[in-house]
Motif scaffolding. Structure first.
Motif, PDB file in Angstrom:
ATOM      1  N   TYR A   1      32.403  75.085  83.166  1.00  8.65           N
ATOM      2  CA  TYR A   1      32.035  73.978  82.298  1.00  8.65           C
ATOM      3  C   TYR A   1      31.168  74.525  81.175  1.00  8.65           C
ATOM      4  CZ  TYR A   1      33.587  70.846  85.999  1.00  8.65           C
ATOM      5  OH  TYR A   1      34.322  70.192  86.944  1.00  8.65           O
ATOM      6  N   LYS A   2      31.492  74.143  79.917  1.00  9.82           N
ATOM      7  CA  LYS A   2      30.737  74.630  78.764  1.00  9.82           C
ATOM      8  C   LYS A   2      29.907  73.501  78.177  1.00  9.82           C
ATOM      9  CE  LYS A   2      34.697  77.188  77.332  1.00  9.82           C
ATOM     10  NZ  LYS A   2      35.628  77.376  76.251  1.00  9.82           N
ATOM     11  N   ARG A   3      28.738  73.847  77.674  1.00 11.54           N
ATOM     12  CA  ARG A   3      27.923  72.919  76.899  1.00 11.54           C
ATOM     13  C   ARG A   3      27.192  73.739  75.847  1.00 11.54           C
ATOM     14  NH1 ARG A   3      22.505  72.783  78.252  1.00 11.54           N
ATOM     15  NH2 ARG A   3      21.983  74.020  80.095  1.00 11.54           N
ATOM     16  N   HIS A   4      26.614  73.072  74.878  1.00 10.40           N
ATOM     17  CA  HIS A   4      25.931  73.768  73.801  1.00 10.40           C
ATOM     18  C   HIS A   4      24.585  73.110  73.566  1.00 10.40           C
ATOM     19  CE1 HIS A   4      25.201  75.771  69.968  1.00 10.40           C
ATOM     20  NE2 HIS A   4      26.217  76.567  70.272  1.00 10.40           N
ATOM     21  N   THR A   5      23.555  73.934  73.397  1.00  4.18           N
ATOM     22  CA  THR A   5      22.208  73.411  73.212  1.00  4.18           C
ATOM     23  C   THR A   5      21.979  72.877  71.809  1.00  4.18           C
ATOM     24  OG1 THR A   5      21.347  75.560  72.532  1.00  4.18           O
ATOM     25  CG2 THR A   5      21.299  75.042  74.887  1.00  4.18           C
ATOM     26  N   GLY A   6      22.812  73.309  70.875  1.00  3.30           N
ATOM     27  CA  GLY A   6      22.619  72.907  69.487  1.00  3.30           C
ATOM     28  C   GLY A   6      21.993  73.995  68.648  1.00  3.30           C
ATOM     29  N   TYR A   7      21.533  75.048  69.282  1.00  6.02           N
ATOM     30  CA  TYR A   7      20.951  76.170  68.574  1.00  6.02           C
ATOM     31  C   TYR A   7      21.971  77.297  68.454  1.00  6.02           C
ATOM     32  CZ  TYR A   7      16.411  73.973  69.155  1.00  6.02           C
ATOM     33  OH  TYR A   7      15.361  73.116  69.089  1.00  6.02           O
ATOM     34  N   PRO A   8      21.795  78.196  67.481  1.00  6.87           N
ATOM     35  CA  PRO A   8      22.721  79.333  67.371  1.00  6.87           C
ATOM     36  C   PRO A   8      22.715  80.173  68.645  1.00  6.87           C
ATOM     37  CG  PRO A   8      21.382  79.165  65.395  1.00  6.87           C
ATOM     38  CD  PRO A   8      20.825  78.173  66.375  1.00  6.87           C
ATOM     39  N   GLY A   9      23.891  80.499  69.113  1.00 10.91           N
ATOM     40  CA  GLY A   9      24.024  81.250  70.358  1.00 10.91           C
ATOM     41  C   GLY A   9      23.656  80.438  71.578  1.00 10.91           C
ATOM     42  N   GLY A  10      23.754  79.140  71.474  1.00  7.65           N
ATOM     43  CA  GLY A  10      23.279  78.262  72.548  1.00  7.65           C
ATOM     44  C   GLY A  10      24.340  77.805  73.522  1.00  7.65           C
ATOM     45  N   GLN A  11      25.449  78.532  73.644  1.00 10.88           N
ATOM     46  CA  GLN A  11      26.460  78.142  74.623  1.00 10.88           C
ATOM     47  C   GLN A  11      25.946  78.425  76.026  1.00 10.88           C
ATOM     48  OE1 GLN A  11      30.211  80.059  73.793  1.00 10.88           O
ATOM     49  NE2 GLN A  11      31.114  78.098  73.222  1.00 10.88           N
ATOM     50  N   ARG A  12      26.128  77.457  76.919  1.00 16.83           N
ATOM     51  CA  ARG A  12      25.741  77.624  78.318  1.00 16.83           C
ATOM     52  C   ARG A  12      26.966  77.363  79.187  1.00 16.83           C
ATOM     53  NH1 ARG A  12      22.279  79.670  75.846  1.00 16.83           N
ATOM     54  NH2 ARG A  12      20.105  79.054  75.730  1.00 16.83           N
ATOM     55  N   PHE A  13      27.145  78.173  80.205  1.00 14.07           N
ATOM     56  CA  PHE A  13      28.301  78.067  81.091  1.00 14.07           C
ATOM     57  C   PHE A  13      27.825  77.825  82.518  1.00 14.07           C
ATOM     58  CE2 PHE A  13      29.246  81.020  77.654  1.00 14.07           C
ATOM     59  CZ  PHE A  13      30.376  80.441  77.098  1.00 14.07           C
ATOM     60  N   THR A  14      28.466  76.905  83.213  1.00 15.70           N
ATOM     61  CA  THR A  14      28.152  76.653  84.618  1.00 15.70           C
ATOM     62  C   THR A  14      29.447  76.476  85.401  1.00 15.70           C
ATOM     63  OG1 THR A  14      27.967  74.281  84.174  1.00 15.70           O
ATOM     64  CG2 THR A  14      25.933  75.531  84.219  1.00 15.70           C
ATOM     65  N   THR A  15      29.388  76.743  86.676  1.00 17.45           N
ATOM     66  CA  THR A  15      30.533  76.550  87.566  1.00 17.45           C
ATOM     67  C   THR A  15      30.263  75.332  88.459  1.00 17.45           C
ATOM     68  OG1 THR A  15      29.615  77.973  89.275  1.00 17.45           O
ATOM     69  CG2 THR A  15      30.997  79.031  87.613  1.00 17.45           C
ATOM     70  N   PRO A  16      31.295  74.763  89.049  1.00 15.73           N
ATOM     71  CA  PRO A  16      31.078  73.635  89.966  1.00 15.73           C
ATOM     72  C   PRO A  16      30.164  73.985  91.138  1.00 15.73           C
ATOM     73  CG  PRO A  16      33.377  73.752  89.354  1.00 15.73           C
ATOM     74  CD  PRO A  16      32.721  74.966  88.783  1.00 15.73           C
ATOM     75  N   ALA A  17      30.190  75.230  91.599  1.00 13.87           N
ATOM     76  CA  ALA A  17      29.309  75.628  92.702  1.00 13.87           C
ATOM     77  C   ALA A  17      27.846  75.529  92.291  1.00 13.87           C
ATOM     78  CB  ALA A  17      29.640  77.048  93.145  1.00 13.87           C
ATOM     79  N   GLU A  18      27.528  75.934  91.055  1.00 13.57           N
ATOM     80  CA  GLU A  18      26.152  75.846  90.562  1.00 13.57           C
ATOM     81  C   GLU A  18      25.723  74.398  90.386  1.00 13.57           C
ATOM     82  OE1 GLU A  18      26.311  78.055  86.956  1.00 13.57           O
ATOM     83  OE2 GLU A  18      26.460  79.995  87.949  1.00 13.57           O
ATOM     84  N   ILE A  19      26.641  73.552  89.898  1.00 16.38           N
ATOM     85  CA  ILE A  19      26.323  72.142  89.707  1.00 16.38           C
ATOM     86  C   ILE A  19      26.078  71.464  91.051  1.00 16.38           C
ATOM     87  CG2 ILE A  19      27.224  69.930  88.880  1.00 16.38           C
ATOM     88  CD1 ILE A  19      28.689  71.496  86.699  1.00 16.38           C
ATOM     89  N   LEU A  20      26.914  71.769  92.050  1.00 15.78           N
ATOM     90  CA  LEU A  20      26.735  71.191  93.383  1.00 15.78           C
ATOM     91  C   LEU A  20      25.410  71.619  94.005  1.00 15.78           C
ATOM     92  CD1 LEU A  20      30.130  71.216  95.303  1.00 15.78           C
ATOM     93  CD2 LEU A  20      28.642  69.285  94.841  1.00 15.78           C
ATOM     94  N   ALA A  21      24.988  72.826  93.727  1.00 19.75           N
ATOM     95  CA  ALA A  21      23.730  73.317  94.290  1.00 19.75           C
ATOM     96  C   ALA A  21      22.529  72.603  93.666  1.00 19.75           C
ATOM     97  CB  ALA A  21      23.611  74.822  94.084  1.00 19.75           C
ATOM     98  N   LYS A  22      22.570  72.368  92.340  1.00 21.82           N
ATOM     99  CA  LYS A  22      21.431  71.740  91.654  1.00 21.82           C
ATOM    100  C   LYS A  22      21.446  70.225  91.769  1.00 21.82           C
ATOM    101  CE  LYS A  22      20.664  75.288  88.175  1.00 21.82           C
ATOM    102  NZ  LYS A  22      20.703  75.611  86.742  1.00 21.82           N
TER     103      LYS A  22
END
Length: 150
Positions: A79-100
């Motif tokens: 899953y991709k999201r962006h913080t809005g800042y340059p170089g701000g792409q963040r990537f997560t997997t379903p396993a990480e989301i389930l853990a948090k």
């Protein structure tokens, strides 16, 4: 021919009959669960479905942490999201989301299957997701339903 029997029923906010249902997500596939949840939230399982009205039920999902993804999707899907800042792409997997936040995975999946309008936002508020088996909505007397009964 009796033309009275062919009247189209169009519901509005006052005539909608909303119920409370509870679904146990233990060992259910995420996509199949999300598509059925979207169907019930939208009200498409009812005979008086009206597209521009929130005529779906209030849905409680318990045991969200026990939902499964088939194959290698738990680690390979990104899953991709962006913080809005340059170089701000963040990537997560379903396993990480389930853990948090175990509830977030189901909410994201259902949100993608609802209309991208104000009505879709209002419908999403009728979804209550809990990680464990307990929920605080006993006063509404929700009726338990199985995924294949919808």
């Amino acid at each position: 021919m009796d033309t009275q029997s062919y009247k189209t029923v169009s519901l509005n906010k006052a005539t909608v009959n909303k119920e409370w249902v509870v679904i146990d997500a233990t060992d259910l596939a995420l996509g199949r669960l999300a598509s059925r949840l979207a169907l019930v939230l939208r009200g498409k399982n009812k005979p008086g479905f009206t597209p521009h009205v929130d005529c779906g039920d209030n849905v409680i999902v318990v045991n969200a942490e026990k939902v499964i993804l088939k194959g290698n999707k738990m680690t390979n899907r990104v899953y991709k999201r962006h913080t809005g800042y340059p170089g701000g792409q963040r990537f997560t997997t379903p396993a990480e989301i389930l853990a948090k936040r175990p509830t977030e995975l189901i909410r994201r999946s259902v949100k993608g299957m609802l209309p991208k309008t104000r009505l879709g936002d209002k419908i999403l508020n009728n979804l209550y997701i809990y990680a464990g088996p307990e929920h605080p909505h006993q006063a509404q007397n929700p009726k338990p339903i199985k995924l294949n009964e919808i």
